[in-house]
Design an enzyme around this catalytic site. Structure first.
Site, short mmCIF file in Angstrom:
data_model
loop_
_atom_site.label_atom_id
_atom_site.label_comp_id
_atom_site.label_asym_id
_atom_site.label_seq_id
_atom_site.Cartn_x
_atom_site.Cartn_y
_atom_site.Cartn_z
N LEU A 13 0.84 3.09 -8.32
CA LEU A 13 0.76 1.70 -7.85
C LEU A 13 1.87 0.87 -8.48
O LEU A 13 1.69 0.21 -9.49
CB LEU A 13 -0.62 1.13 -8.21
CG LEU A 13 -1.08 -0.10 -7.45
CD1 LEU A 13 -0.77 0.01 -5.98
CD2 LEU A 13 -2.55 -0.32 -7.67
N HIS A 14 3.05 0.96 -7.91
CA HIS A 14 4.16 0.09 -8.29
C HIS A 14 5.07 0.05 -7.08
O HIS A 14 4.65 0.40 -5.99
CB HIS A 14 4.85 0.60 -9.57
CG HIS A 14 5.88 1.65 -9.36
ND1 HIS A 14 7.20 1.49 -9.65
CD2 HIS A 14 5.76 2.89 -8.87
CE1 HIS A 14 7.85 2.59 -9.36
NE2 HIS A 14 7.01 3.45 -8.89
N ALA A 15 6.28 -0.44 -7.27
CA ALA A 15 7.23 -0.44 -6.18
C ALA A 15 6.67 -1.14 -4.93
O ALA A 15 5.91 -2.09 -5.04
CB ALA A 15 7.66 0.99 -5.85
N PRO A 17 4.33 -0.45 -2.67
CA PRO A 17 2.88 -0.67 -2.56
C PRO A 17 2.38 -1.83 -3.42
O PRO A 17 1.49 -2.58 -3.01
CB PRO A 17 2.28 0.66 -3.04
CG PRO A 17 3.33 1.67 -2.78
CD PRO A 17 4.64 0.97 -2.99
#
Lengths: 83, 146
Positions: A13-15, A17
């Site tokens: 969960l980074h970038a 998303p």
């Protein structure tokens, strides 16, 4: 309302998303809290989301409280289960 | 340590996101963390083109995961206000750049971002970074993070 979701994203969960998630949450009027292990964060902030260090397959418990909680939970359900 | 004085620029002369990334990437290249500077810059900027790595509070954390990185590193630069397409639309004056070799599993990347983010949520920590005048000051502050 409380529901638990599994992180489906290969990179965690980074970038992109995480950016999409912040945008969704910022449009929610209710209070939203994401919980992972003993961490509670505000997903209306990118820093909050990054703090979770949520990898693919990790479970996140979502708590929403407020006027639009039903629609909000639906949006997050779509987000976590899309594709 | 992921960061050292050679990876810090206390007054990076840059007007755009691209120039900031190029400046910090060049430091990492000279310090031997990257073996192909252009390839790394391309990876970082491609990511930026998809979404902004600005995290609010005038801070951005651009990052690239590519085989051009030989050793994980963290760089830091203070810049004049630069537009970073932030969600909050505010310009950025503090930039952390992260590089991770492609062969590393996704988790190191995520771990670095998480550790840094936990600190950056704290206003005192952000103030300390902005007040810091020397590279040594920055190292001393960041030593508490990693």
């Amino acid at each position: 309302m409380v529901k638990t979701f599994t992180v489906p994203f290969e990179e965690g969960l980074h970038a992109r998303p995480a950016t999409e998630l912040v945008k969704i949450c910022q449009n929610i009027q209710s209070d939203v809290v994401f919980k992972k292990n003993d961490m509670n964060v505000n997903p209306k902030s990118i820093l909050g989301i990054l703090t979770l260090e949520a990898k693919k397959g990790d479970q996140i418990t979502v708590e929403i409280q407020g006027a639009d909680e039903k629609e909000a939970m639906k949006k997050l359900e779509d987000y976590f289960t899309a594709k | 340590m992921l960061i050292n004085e050679a990876l810090i620029d206390m007054a990076l002369d840059a007007d755009t996101k691209e120039e900031v990334v190029r400046g910090l990437a060049t430091l990492a290249y000279k310090d031997g963390k990257i073996n192909d500077c252009e390839k790394y810059i391309e990876a970082v900027l491609n990511r930026e083109a998809e979404y902004s790595t600005a995290v609010g509070f005038g801070i951005a954390i651009p990052h690239g995961k590519t085989e051009a990185v030989t050793e994980p590193f963290l760089g830091f630069g203070k810049v004049k206000e630069v537009d970073w397409n932030a969600l909050d639309t505010k310009p950025v004056d503090l930039v952390f750049i992260i590089g991770v070799p492609k062969k590393d599993s996704g988790s190191l990347h995520l771990k670095l971002l998480a550790k840094l983010s936990r600190k950056l949520m704290n206003e005192t920590f952000r103030d300390e970074l902005r007040k810091a005048e020397t590279k040594k000051d920055i190292i001393a502050i960041l030593e508490t993070v990693f």
